[in-house]
Every structure is written in structure tokens, then in C-alpha cells.
Design a protein around this motif. Structure first.
Motif, short mmCIF file in Angstrom:
data_model
loop_
_atom_site.label_atom_id
_atom_site.label_comp_id
_atom_site.label_asym_id
_atom_site.label_seq_id
_atom_site.Cartn_x
_atom_site.Cartn_y
_atom_site.Cartn_z
N ASP A 153 -61.96 35.95 -93.75
CA ASP A 153 -61.24 34.69 -93.60
C ASP A 153 -60.15 34.61 -94.66
O ASP A 153 -60.25 35.24 -95.71
N GLU A 154 -59.11 33.83 -94.38
CA GLU A 154 -57.98 33.67 -95.31
C GLU A 154 -57.50 35.04 -95.76
O GLU A 154 -57.42 35.33 -96.94
N THR A 160 -61.40 29.48 -88.22
CA THR A 160 -62.68 29.63 -88.91
C THR A 160 -63.82 29.14 -88.02
O THR A 160 -64.89 29.76 -87.95
MG LIG Z 1 -59.89 28.53 -91.74
#
Ligand SMILES: [Mg+2]
Ligand SMILES: Nc1ncnc2c1ncn2[C@@H]1O[C@H](COP(=O)(O)OP(=O)(O)OP(=O)(O)O)[C@@H](O)[C@H]1O
Length: 431
Positions: A250-251, A198
Motif C-alpha cells: 500500500d502507498e 485500500t
Molecule cells: Mg489507501
């Protein structure tokens, strides 16, 4: 106890009236120190440091207040120690004081090799201020907070991949034209938690400004049937209008989970919509649209999302190597009052630690020095011992991830998708 001068009295009143004025407070501390009110000066500097932890003037003052009088520490690579600045005429020469103090302050980091440390081996600030930020704000603007790739310690291979995959083509339209279609598709970063996926995406965002959109599951998911798909569609449409543009998912395991594992049918249609968007409505639609995704469970991502033309390239983001650990530690210590930190020693003892673990280590060490200062009433700098003591309480958090990754890499390595991981496990003798 020496009498307080009228100047000090009025400065004190001014500081009470404007408690957040750091230069004013430091001026008061300086005068207090010269007038022999050492403890008082220290508490003023401590209050200043609380407001501005990285303030060099405050660090210099505190070092001077805490340091033994006259001589510099034996290990400091300094020229003959100058006498502390005597109380001079009323006009105070700050420049001169700074020059003199620069010899009294212990070095922030020590080089543990036998070679004589070079005086200018001070830590280089890692932040690359002055990066131009393209104008224009998108609806999904990320809080880039001025982060740039220079803030990311180590990770050279990942940075190179990102340069080649997005940054260079985004900045250079000729290059984009030249390679055209082959730049379509996306890049999936995977690896253990806390190793900077991230973080590096935020750094890319910092480089690209408004041409970077972060999509998290909370932006997309909506309890109403159909709304999640609409959110996704709108998001990708905005990205296409802003092309060239990077969309960051993300994720990804949450957003694009294996449909076979999903019981909730709403989520399944979201995955379908994501597939549609990645393919583009027609061949031209996704021109200049780059997709970057991150997950620590690539094995839970729907395989359809990883087919050619979609997230077809993967980058393994590993725990930082020695060089990376050193720059991560430097990065997290750069705004803290530190003295004589033996980075080599710390780097050697933190194999397997993630970036997040290292940050936690620095925070714990700072807390330890702070508690100590509170207990003794004498603020002091953070030293190697604080970091070593904090380290004794910590285990690298990446262990469990490698335990599960190992079996996947060994028994479910279809098409060689985990070859990079296997090679790393072999190298580290984890197989
Ligand atoms: Mg992350
Ligand atoms: N290379 C690095 N340089 C500087 N700091 C780093 C680096 N890697 C990680 N960090 C620090 O560790 C923190 C956690 O990293 P990050 O959240 O990016 O990990 P992640 O891989 O996304 O983890 P997760 O899989 O749990 O989401 C960052 O906020 C940053 O402070």
C-alpha cells in the motif's frame, strides 16, 4: 402518570445491573411503551441502539414510539394499517408483535420512480457472511474483519481485473499451471484518494485469508542501515513459502519512490531491494507470488518498478459511478436507523464524490439526526433531508487530484501508461 407494574420495576433493576444486555432492555422498553411510558421507552431504546445500532427490533420499537398513532405514513407502501398491539395477557408474543410492527415501520428506502415500489425491494445486506476463511495465520496477517468483495460497492471493472489476475488462479491450481509464467508480475491500482484502493485490497484479503500479506512502509522501514532491506527480504521469503500468496504494497509511492528524488540513501537501497524481490532470485522463485500495489501518485513511483515482469499492469480506480454510489450509500446506511431515504436523488447529486466522501456524508447526516433528537428529546430516524443538508456542506474531495493528474496524463503519458485516465478525463470533459 400511570403506576409502574412490579414486572417493570424488576426489569428496570435487571437492566441497571446488566446495562449491555440489549434484548433485556428492549423487553423493558416494550413493556414501558405498552404501559404508556412513551418517553421512558424511547430513552431505553435509544440506549439499546447506542450499543447495537443495527438492531432491527430496536428500530421497529423506535419507529412505533415516534410514529403517529394508528395510521401508517401515507407514502409507505403498506396494507391497511393494523391497530397498535394492545396490552395482551402476560405472555408476550414477540413473533406476532414483529409481524404487526413490520407494517408500521416506514420503508428504509423509497423508490422515486412513479412505479409502485415492490414490497421486497428492501436493501439487501451487502456483506457476504459465511465466506470461508482459510485456516492458518501469517505474521503479517491483515485485519480482514470479515470484509469480502461483496462489501465493495460497484467497481465492477476493478473486481473483474482482480478476479482474473489473482482470485481465479489462486483458487484454481489447474488454471495456474495452464497459464504458468504469464501470471507473474503484479498489478498497480492508482487513482484519486478515498476511492477504495485500500478498501478493495482488504476485501481481497478477506477472500483469501492468510494467503494475503499487507506491507506498509512502517513494517519495512527501520532506522538502522540494512534492516529495512532485511525486513523486505524476510517478508517476501515468507510470502514465497506460503505461495500461492498475494503481497499487497500500500502507498507504493512511499515505499518505492523514484530513486532520483530520494535524498536519503537508506530509502534508495530499499527501492533496490524491492526490485530484487520482484524479480525473484531465480526464475522459479516467484512462482505463485502475486503482487498488488496501490498509490495515488503513480508518477512518483520509480519507473523501474513498473517494467515488465514487475508491476507491469495498472488499474485505474475511479470515483464511483451511479450504481457504485448507490451501493456505497446503501452499505453505509445499512446499520443506521433510516427511513424513507431517496437514494436516486442522492446518487444524482453526488457525481465526483469518492467512497470516503460518501461515508462522511452518511456520518454527517447521522450526526444531524442525533443532534436533533438530543435537542428535542425525541429520537427520530435519519431521513433524506438530513443527507441533503449534509451534502450542501460538502465538496467532492477528488478535484485537486484530477488537477494534477490532468497535466501528467497530457504531457507525461510515456508508452500510453495513462491512456485509461485520459479517456476518463475526456469522457468527463475535464480536458
Ligand atoms: Mg489507501
Ligand atoms: N466501493 C466502495 N464501497 C464501499 N465503501 C467504499 C468504497 N470505496 C471507498 N469506500 C469507503 O471509503 C473509505 C476510503 O477508501 P480507501 O481508504 O480504500 O481509499 P484509497 O483509495 O485507499 O484512498 P487513499 O489513496 O487516500 O489511500 C473506505 O474505508 C470505505 O469505507
Amino acid at each position: 402518570m400511570p403506576e409502574e407494574s412490579p414486572l417493570i420495576k424488576s426489569l428496570r433493576a435487571a437492566v441497571d445491573a446488566a446495562p449491555d444486555d440489549v434484548p433485556l432492555r428492549l423487553h423493558l422498553a416494550q413493556l414501558l411503551l405498552e404501559a404508556g411510558h412513551g418517553q421512558d421507552a424511547i430513552s431505553q431504546v435509544a440506549a439499546a441502539l447506542q450499543r447495537e445500532p443495527g438492531n432491527a427490533e430496536a428500530q421497529a420499537l423506535i419507529a412505533r414510539a415516534v410514529a403517529p398513532p394508528v395510521t401508517a405514513p401515507a407514502t409507505a407502501p403498506v396494507a391497511p394499517a393494523p391497530a397498535p398491539a394492545p396490552a395482551e395477557p402476560p405472555r408476550y408474543d414477540w413473533k406476532q408483535a414483529e409481524d404487526e410492527l413490520s407494517d408500521v415501520i416506514p420503508p428504509r428506502f423509497v423508490e422515486s420512480s412513479e412505479a409502485e415500489p415492490e414490497p421486497d425491494q428492501q436493501p439487501q445486506p451487502l456483506s457476504a457472511d459465511g465466506e470461508d476463511d482459510p485456516a492458518g495465520v501469517s505474521a503479517w496477517d491483515v485485519e480482514t474483519a470479515g470484509l469480502s468483495l461483496a462489501d465493495v460497492g460497484g467497481m465492477e471493472q476493478v473486481k473483474e481485473r482482480l478476479q482474473a489476475a489473482f482470485l481465479a488462479p489462486m483458487r484454481n491450481p489447474e488454471l495456474r499451471k495452464l497459464y504458468g509464467k504469464s501470471l507473474r508480475g503484479g498489478l498497480l491500482m492508482y487513482g484519486p484518494p478515498g476511492c477504495g484502493k485500500t478498501y478493495i485490497a482488504r476485501a481481497v484479503a478477506g477472500e483469501l485469508g492468510a494467503r494475503f500479506m499487507t506491507v506498509s512502509i512502517t513494517d519495512v522501514l527501520d532506522m538502522w542501515i540494512g534492516n529495512s532491506e532485511r525486513n523486505l527480504r524476510e517478508l517476501f521469503e515468507t510470502a514465497r513459502r506460503n505461495a500461492p500468496c498475494v503481497v499487497f504494497l500500500d502507498e507504493l509511492d512511499a515505499l518505492g519512490a523514484k530513486r532520483s528524488q530520494i535524498r536519503h540513501s537508506g530509502l534508495r537501497t530499499t527501492v533496490n531491494q524491492l526490485l530484487t524481490e520482484l524479480d525473484g532470485v531465480d526464475a522459479q522463485a516467484n512462482e505463485g507470488l502475486f503482487v498488488l500495489a496501490a498509490t495515488n501518485h503513480p508518477w512518483d513511483v520509480d519507473p523501474a518498478l513498473r517494467r515488465p515482469g514487475r508491476l507491469d499492469r495498472t488499474v485505474l480506480v475511479l470515483p464511483p459511478d451511479e450504481a457504485a454510489r448507490e451501493s456505497i450509500l446503501r452499505h453505509h446506511l445499512k446499520d443506521r436507523p433510516v427511513a424513507r431515504i431517496d437514494l436516486r436523488k442522492l446518487v444524482k447529486r453526488t457525481d465526483g464524490f469518492s467512497g470516503a466522501d460518501l461515508r462522511h456524508l452518511c456520518e454527517s447526516a447521522a450526526e444531524r439526526a442525533l443532534m436533533d433528537s438530543v435537542r428535542t428529546g425525541r429520537p427520530r430516524m435519519i431521513e433524506t433531508d438530513d443527507l441533503l443538508a449534509a451534502l450542501a456542506q460538502l465538496r467532492p474531495s477528488t478535484g485537486p487530484w484530477f488537477d494534477s493528474a490532468r497535466s501528467v496524463a497530457q504531457f507525461a503519458n510515456e508508452g500510453g501508461q495513462y491512456d485509461e485516465l485520459l479517456a476518463y478525463l475526456k469522457k468527463k470533459r475535464m480536458l
